[in-house]
Write an enzyme that holds these catalytic residues in place. Structure first.
Site, PDB file in Angstrom:
ATOM      1  N   CYS A 174       0.764  -8.186  11.339  1.00 18.19           N
ATOM      2  CA  CYS A 174       1.102  -8.460  12.739  1.00 18.19           C
ATOM      3  C   CYS A 174       0.395  -9.726  13.234  1.00 18.19           C
ATOM      4  CB  CYS A 174       0.738  -7.284  13.641  1.00 18.19           C
ATOM      5  SG  CYS A 174       1.831  -5.879  13.449  1.00 18.19           S
ATOM      6  N   GLY A 175       0.014 -10.601  12.325  1.00 19.70           N
ATOM      7  CA  GLY A 175      -0.493 -11.908  12.751  1.00 19.70           C
ATOM      8  C   GLY A 175      -2.004 -12.018  12.885  1.00 19.70           C
ATOM      9  N   SER A 191      -1.389  -4.037  10.133  1.00 24.43           N
ATOM     10  CA  SER A 191      -1.109  -4.925   9.006  1.00 24.43           C
ATOM     11  C   SER A 191       0.153  -5.751   9.255  1.00 24.43           C
ATOM     12  CB  SER A 191      -0.903  -4.085   7.755  1.00 24.43           C
ATOM     13  OG  SER A 191      -1.950  -3.172   7.611  1.00 24.43           O
ATOM     14  N   ASN A 199       6.259  -8.846   1.615  1.00 22.96           N
ATOM     15  CA  ASN A 199       4.802  -8.609   1.614  1.00 22.96           C
ATOM     16  C   ASN A 199       4.131  -9.435   0.513  1.00 22.96           C
ATOM     17  OD1 ASN A 199       2.423  -7.339   2.591  1.00 22.96           O
ATOM     18  ND2 ASN A 199       2.494  -5.839   0.917  1.00 22.96           N
ATOM     19  N   HIS A 229     -10.555  -2.342  11.605  1.00 16.98           N
ATOM     20  CA  HIS A 229      -9.507  -3.217  11.064  1.00 16.98           C
ATOM     21  C   HIS A 229      -9.327  -4.387  12.041  1.00 16.98           C
ATOM     22  CE1 HIS A 229      -5.088  -3.352   9.423  1.00 16.98           C
ATOM     23  NE2 HIS A 229      -5.876  -4.161   8.753  1.00 16.98           N
ATOM     24  N   ARG A 260       0.852  -1.195   0.000  1.00 14.56           N
ATOM     25  CA  ARG A 260       0.000   0.000   0.000  1.00 14.56           C
ATOM     26  C   ARG A 260       0.889   1.247   0.000  1.00 14.56           C
ATOM     27  NH1 ARG A 260      -1.740   0.721   4.366  1.00 14.56           N
ATOM     28  NH2 ARG A 260      -1.324  -1.193   5.514  1.00 14.56           N
ATOM     29  N   ASP A 274      -9.646  -9.609   8.793  1.00 15.27           N
ATOM     30  CA  ASP A 274      -9.141  -8.251   8.518  1.00 15.27           C
ATOM     31  C   ASP A 274     -10.115  -7.125   8.872  1.00 15.27           C
ATOM     32  OD1 ASP A 274      -6.934  -6.708   7.563  1.00 15.27           O
ATOM     33  OD2 ASP A 274      -8.012  -6.323   5.703  1.00 15.27           O
ATOM     34  N   ARG A 323       1.757 -12.245  -0.987  1.00 15.71           N
ATOM     35  CA  ARG A 323       0.417 -12.502  -0.443  1.00 15.71           C
ATOM     36  C   ARG A 323      -0.238 -13.716  -1.077  1.00 15.71           C
ATOM     37  NH1 ARG A 323      -2.027  -8.566   3.265  1.00 15.71           N
ATOM     38  NH2 ARG A 323      -0.413  -7.027   3.549  1.00 15.71           N
ATOM     39  N   ARG A 325       2.689  -4.013  17.639  1.00 18.04           N
ATOM     40  CA  ARG A 325       3.982  -4.714  17.604  1.00 18.04           C
ATOM     41  C   ARG A 325       4.958  -3.860  18.387  1.00 18.04           C
ATOM     42  NH1 ARG A 325       6.864  -8.164  13.830  1.00 18.04           N
ATOM     43  NH2 ARG A 325       4.940  -8.530  12.700  1.00 18.04           N
ATOM     44  N   TYR A 354      -1.711  -3.342  -6.682  1.00 19.56           N
ATOM     45  CA  TYR A 354      -1.525  -3.991  -5.383  1.00 19.56           C
ATOM     46  C   TYR A 354      -2.842  -4.043  -4.599  1.00 19.56           C
ATOM     47  CZ  TYR A 354      -0.434  -5.061  -0.660  1.00 19.56           C
ATOM     48  OH  TYR A 354      -0.461  -5.660   0.570  1.00 19.56           O
ATOM     49  N   GLY A 355      -3.059  -5.173  -3.903  1.00 24.16           N
ATOM     50  CA  GLY A 355      -4.284  -5.449  -3.139  1.00 24.16           C
ATOM     51  C   GLY A 355      -4.989  -4.247  -2.533  1.00 24.16           C
ATOM     52  N   LYS A 377      -9.776  -2.143   1.726  1.00 23.53           N
ATOM     53  CA  LYS A 377      -9.472  -0.991   2.583  1.00 23.53           C
ATOM     54  C   LYS A 377     -10.283   0.241   2.185  1.00 23.53           C
ATOM     55  CE  LYS A 377      -6.267  -3.413   4.520  1.00 23.53           C
ATOM     56  NZ  LYS A 377      -6.562  -4.022   5.828  1.00 23.53           N
TER      57      LYS A 377
HETATM   58  C1  OXD Z   1      -3.282  -4.630   5.144  1.00 24.58           C
HETATM   59  C2  OXD Z   1      -3.977  -5.737   4.474  1.00 24.58           C
HETATM   60  O1  OXD Z   1      -2.347  -4.042   4.568  1.00 24.58           O
HETATM   61  O2  OXD Z   1      -4.884  -6.307   5.105  1.00 24.58           O
HETATM   62  O3  OXD Z   1      -3.663  -4.309   6.277  1.00 24.58           O
HETATM   63  O4  OXD Z   1      -3.668  -6.050   3.312  1.00 24.58           O
HETATM   64 MN    MN Z   2      -5.341  -5.347   6.986  1.00 29.26          MN
END
Ligand code: OXD
Ligand code: MN
Length: 590
Positions: A254-255, A252, A372, A230, A73, A277, A374, A405, A201-202, A210
């Site tokens: 962080c598990g 984002s 990153n 989120h 992002r 998410d 995915r 984190r 990108y996503g 988002k």
């Molecule tokens: C993020 C995602 O970046 O969920 O938070 O892709």
């Molecule tokens: Mn996210």
């Protein structure tokens, strides 16, 4: 007579000049056709959009390689264009809507020449839920069209539901020429429009995620009295078969995905997955909070995902049938034609192509998969999917978890004293940055409720909105904080994480029922070790002490940074949070 969707599509086509227009219906046959096109015809940067992977070991799986400058992002190129700059807030980039549209028109004109424009009708949320949002996105990339079919509920029924009304959210997307100089992700909340050019990108291109379900939806929630967050949604089943639902916000990468399908290290406990998410949260008729996931798939970080850390996800990724599974910027094992990323297997396969398709040389010291990289996979394939995932009402929430984190300072888990104190602690939350967004990794920044990049309006007002929500709840749920990432002085993680995190969830749920004991600290209530299940856990007593400590003497910088952050919001910052700040400062400074 053309209806509102047709008129809008026509208008966009006039501006973007695609070679042809393809109206998607969301069917399986169509997804196969688009993948075929992506393998054989369509190109990005001169390269195929998809590569077929080993269909035996990874059924219906495909690899996509993005442009090397387009892997995360881009928060600096993301704008929220309310007519008032003040409503947008210092947490977002802003441009006046007219000026923004002029800028966008310039880079959009003719951007789809020679390409197909796909029209994607989809709904965020269960279409029968009163909260569903009907949307139409156009895009000029098959990768985006196929991804959106996985991530949302896409179907031509959506067009029937929208019918003649103009009550739908619009998403205009094109990869443009992929140049970062002509890359912009613009939100126009007052017109329910997202306009994104120059990135595939996503988070920049799958607009249901988002852009719509967080930035536009958070603003709608502010106006209408609900929350778009989120957050993951999980059900935690105890050995007696009782299920409690929790929501958890973590920044984002962080598990969140691992937590949403955790395999319990404690016998008899089981996690049921509802979302990894995004959560839309409302006050139900019973005065409780109810949450539902507007998405229908996972767009998760691949590195770190393995049979050891998240067996359920690996099974989910290998279950592609009705929906394909996409891998973006992972490595490729050329002996087996399988995707690969760091930690998927203990040893590196002998012959690998890196995420850009070049022969991988381990001696280079580089990562083989992009950090990153995915996967995109349907939630319907998830082996721990909750039976209530698709419930139009959502599920009732017993507790809220917020986390970051942090290598130091914050304990593994603590509970806030009450709702307002929880909102205050969430507002001053900091987290070390990750590869999910462009920029330096590992830098501490304030990331309240893990929403800093996603709050579609002034964050001071957002805090006020959270406080207001607490007031209308008969019995607000408790708010907890977690930090899986605490390190010792040598930089080693103090807590094993993953399946062991169930111990933290167990304590949290017991606290919501007033069953477990806690000790008061200046920042909140930490577990009394007597009430924290350590059966079978191999963490030493001294490390347990460290992981629950709050390093009171090191809070000066934290307070200073939080104060500076709060000041940015001027008189939008609720007075309650300043009051909470003063109380904390007094306690910590003795
Ligand atoms: C993020 C995602 O970046 O969920 O938070 O892709
Ligand atoms: Mn996210």
């Amino acid at each position: 007579m053309a209806n509102a969707v047709e008129k809008w599509v026509e208008e966009v086509a006039k501006l973007t000049e695609p070679r042809d227009i393809y109206w998607c219906n969301g069917s399986e046959k169509e997804a196969r056709l688009l993948i075929e096109r992506g393998i054989k015809e369509e190109k990005i940067n001169g390269k195929p959009v998809f590569y077929e992977l080993n269909q035996k070991s990874w059924p219906n799986a495909y690899l996509h390689r993005s442009h090397p400058s387009d892997v995360a992002r881009t928060e600096n190129l993301t704008f929220v264009c309310h007519s008032s700059k003040e409503l947008t807030g210092p947490n977002n980039n802003w441009m006046a809507p007219d000026e923004a549209k002029e800028a966008m028109k310039k880079i959009t004109r003719g951007c789809m020449r020679g390409r197909t424009m796909y029209v994607l009708p989809f709904v965020m949320g269960n279409p029968d839920s009163p909260f569903a949002k009907f949307c139409v996105q156009v895009t000029d990339v098959s990768y985006v069209a196929v991804s959106m079919r996985i991530m949302t509920r896409m179907s031509s029924d959506v067009l029937k539901r929208i019918d003649n009304s103009d009550n739908f959210i619009k998403g205009l997307h094109s990869i443009g020429d992929l140049s970062p100089e002509r890359r912009l992700i613009m939100h126009f909340p007052e017109e329910s429009l997202v306009w994104s050019i120059g990135s595939g990108y996503g988070g920049n291109a799958l607009l249901g995620k988002k852009c719509i379900s967080l930035r536009l939806a958070s603003y709608l929630g502010f106006r209408e009295g609900w929350l778009a967050e989120h957050m993951i949604i999980i059900g935690v089943e105890d050995p007696k078969g009782n299920v409690d639902y929790l929501v958890a916000a973590l920044p984002s990468a962080c598990g969140k995905t691992n937590l949403s399908m955790l395999r319990s290290a404690l016998p008899g406990y089981k996690i049921w997955t509802l979302g990894d998410d995004i959560a839309w949260i409302r006050v139900g008729d019973d005065g409780r909070l109810w949450a539902s996931n507007p998405e229908a798939g996972f767009f998760g970080v691949a590195p770190g995902t393995s049979y050891n850390t998240n067996p359920c996800m690996i099974d989910t990724l290998k279950a592609g049938t009705f929906y394909p599974t996409l891998f973006t910027n992972t490595a490729l094992n050329t002996d087996t034609n399988e995707p690969w990323w760091e930690s998927l297997t203990k040893d590196y396969p002998a012959n690998l192509l890196d995420w850009q398709g070049n022969k991988f040389d381990r001696a280079s010291g580089q990562k083989c998969a992009h950090p990153n990289s995915r996967f995109t996979v349907s939630i319907n394939q998830c082996t721990t999917l909750s039976k209530d995932f698709d419930n139009p009402q959502g599920v009732p929430i017993s507790g809220i978890i917020l986390g970051g984190r942090r290598s130091n300072l914050l304990p593994l888990v603590y509970e806030s004293f009450d709702w307002d104190h929880g909102v205050f602690s969430g507002a001053m939350m900091g987290s070390e940055t990750t590869a999910a967004a462009q920029g330096k990794v590992g830098v501490l920044r304030r990331d309240p409720m893990a929403m800093l990049p996603f709050c579609g309006y002034n964050m001071g007002d957002y805090f006020g909105h959270w406080l207001k929500m607490g007031k209308i709840l008969k019995n607000p749920p408790k708010i907890f904080f977690v930090n899986w990432f605490r390190k010792d002085d040598a930089g080693k993680f103090l807590w094993p994480g993953f399946g062991e995190n169930i111990r933290v969830l167990k304590w949290i749920i017991e606290r919501t029922k007033n069953k477990a004991l806690a000790k008061e600290t200046h920042i909140g209530l930490v577990p009394d070790l007597k009430s924290f299940d350590r059966e079978g856990l191999s963490v030493s007593d001294s490390n347990m002490k460290k992981v629950f400590s709050i390093d009171e003497d090191k809070w000066d910088t934290e307070l200073k940074e939080a104060e500076e952050f709060f000041e940015k919001f001027g008189n939008h910052m609720p007075k309650e949070l300043h009051e909470e700040f003063d109380i904390l400062e007094k306690k910590l400074k003795g």
